[in-house]
Design an enzyme around this catalytic site. Structure first.
Site, mmCIF file in Angstrom:
data_model
loop_
_atom_site.group_PDB
_atom_site.id
_atom_site.type_symbol
_atom_site.label_atom_id
_atom_site.label_comp_id
_atom_site.label_asym_id
_atom_site.label_seq_id
_atom_site.Cartn_x
_atom_site.Cartn_y
_atom_site.Cartn_z
ATOM 1 N N ASP A 161 -3.105 50.243 -18.675
ATOM 2 C CA ASP A 161 -2.268 49.731 -19.766
ATOM 3 C C ASP A 161 -1.817 48.302 -19.490
ATOM 4 O O ASP A 161 -1.803 47.450 -20.380
ATOM 5 C CB ASP A 161 -1.033 50.630 -19.956
ATOM 6 N N GLU A 206 6.688 49.743 -13.667
ATOM 7 C CA GLU A 206 6.671 51.029 -14.380
ATOM 8 C C GLU A 206 6.787 52.208 -13.389
ATOM 9 O O GLU A 206 7.526 53.157 -13.617
ATOM 10 C CB GLU A 206 5.375 51.135 -15.190
HETATM 11 C C1 GLA Z 1 -1.614 56.680 -19.640
HETATM 12 C C2 GLA Z 1 -1.518 55.914 -18.328
HETATM 13 C C3 GLA Z 1 -2.812 55.148 -18.049
HETATM 14 C C4 GLA Z 1 -4.035 56.064 -18.152
HETATM 15 C C5 GLA Z 1 -3.986 56.871 -19.455
HETATM 16 C C6 GLA Z 1 -5.081 57.909 -19.538
HETATM 17 O O1 GLA Z 1 -1.700 55.784 -20.719
HETATM 18 O O2 GLA Z 1 -0.440 54.995 -18.377
HETATM 19 O O3 GLA Z 1 -2.741 54.539 -16.781
HETATM 20 O O4 GLA Z 1 -4.119 56.909 -17.036
HETATM 21 O O5 GLA Z 1 -2.747 57.533 -19.619
HETATM 22 O O6 GLA Z 1 -6.327 57.306 -19.628
#
Ligand code: GLA
Length: 371
Positions: free
Chosen positions: A163, A151
């Site tokens: 995520d 990513e």
């Molecule tokens: C996005 C990012 C995660 C995290 C969230 C906030 O989803 O991909 O890594 O930082 O924002 O909690």
């Protein structure tokens, strides 16, 4: 629109799927080496694979109805969903595995752009499918790390690890406690007698990337000024009071959010969990400033719905979805759906396009083992 039979000229040789995630507590803590508590979505992304008979990778997204082709050895980098797939292939190759030219068929039931991490689901499903096809060893934490690198390095999104860890290791019935520094993780049962509601605000996350990077930079500056490696190392919330604004408020959000996760991960009552979610949203709105009026209105509508114990934005903010914890009724999912519908009828009055994402009419698998 292609179907897999036509695309592969028969059956695929391997396939795998992975879920998205809904974060219940611990927002904007992962890149501060902190803690979080996501669960898996019932919606999943599925990747089917077979060998290709030329020297190209051929990708097809059943959802986007799009074809992407790129050279198996070098060549120009694909755009869009192809960049995530390319990242997974190249990073697996970098571990010493030979990846043959492939045909890759992708379908998903995850909404794209609602903040449920459809990109992490794509990366994790692709890596699982590669593992199944080629038979190499890759544990689920290393898989999440490779997905995150795909990513960052190929899709050029500067994300944390939450995520991909969630997609790789969560299930739908439990929250996954994650320590972003050590990647220590364990399942924590959902508060007893509760159901989740997730509602898309219908607002695209246009500012999300630029503001996300700005917040990350602010947190790094706050850590430098406090003389710590990351804000996770600040355990006394009063310590942030020496910082200039807005760093003080940014750091206060992160420090208190970590404490909320640590408390919730001990196992708290459903009511207390709801309070922690409410406090999290208020802090994201007032201290971290990643909410927008629409998300605040949706959260207010959810909090006012029958049986709702707490509600907050989920994900990076600036649009996307909100999550609420709802007391399960006698007919469990029905109670949550009714509460979600009540909240939406208030929210959508102002001409908004909110929609229910969870509960979905048919729930997915209970465990998240590779298929
Ligand atoms: C996005 C990012 C995660 C995290 C969230 C906030 O989803 O991909 O890594 O930082 O924002 O909690």
């Amino acid at each position: 629109m292609n179907d897999p039979e036509t695309f592969f000229g028969g059956a695929p040789e391997a396939h795998a799927s992975a879920p998205g995630r809904v974060n219940l507590l611990g927002e904007h803590t992962d890149y501060n080496d902190g803690y979080m508590l996501p669960v898996a979505t019932p919606q999943r992304t599925e990747v089917a694979l077979a060998h290709s008979h030329d020297d190209q990778h051929h990708l097809y997204s059943g959802t986007l109805d799009g074809n992407v082709t790129f050279a198996a050895k070098g060549g120009s980098a694909p755009q869009g969903f192809g960049s995530y797939i390319e990242g997974c292939i190249r990073l697996v190759e970098a571990t010493g595995v030979t990846v043959p030219p492939l045909r890759v068929f992708v379908t998903t039931t995850l909404p794209v752009g609602s903040g449920l991490s459809s990109s992490a689901a794509l990366e994790v499903a692709m890596l699982r499918a590669l593992r199944n096809l080629l038979g190499f060893t890759l544990d689920n934490v290393t898989l999440a790390r490779i997905a995150q690198r795909a990513e960052i390095e190929y899709a050029r999104v500067n994300c944390g690890i939450m995520d991909q860890m969630a997609s790789s290791l969560c299930d739908e019935r439990n929250m996954l406690f994650i320590d972003a520094r050590t990647l220590e993780h364990h399942l924590v049962p959902m508060p007893p007698g509760t159901e989740l509601i997730v509602v898309d605000s219908g607002v695209p996350r246009t500012l999300a990337a630029s503001k996300y990077n700005e917040r990350r930079a602010e947190c790094e500056e706050a850590s430098r000024k406090l003389g710590v490696r990351a804000l996770r190392d600040v355990t006394d919330p009063a310590a942030v009071d020496t910082l200039p604004e807005p760093l003080r408020r940014r750091a206060r959000h992160v420090v208190l959010e970590d404490l909320r996760v640590l408390e919730a991960a001990q196992g708290v009552s459903a009511e207390r969990f709801g309070e922690l979610m409410n406090a999290s949203h208020d802090s994201l709105r007032d201290d971290y400033e990643v909410s927008i009026p629409e998300l605040d209105q949706l959260v207010a509508a959810l909090r006012a719905a029958p049986g709702v114990l707490g509600a907050r934005l989920t994900g990076a903010g600036f649009g996307g979805a909100c999550v609420a914890l709802c007391r399960a009724g006698g007919q469990e999912k029905f109670a949550a759906r009714q509460a979600a519908e009540t909240a939406l009828s208030t929210y959508n009055k102002a001409g908004r396009q909110g929609r229910i994402l969870i509960p979905v009419p048919t729930q997915g698998k209970e465990n998240n083992e590779p298929v």
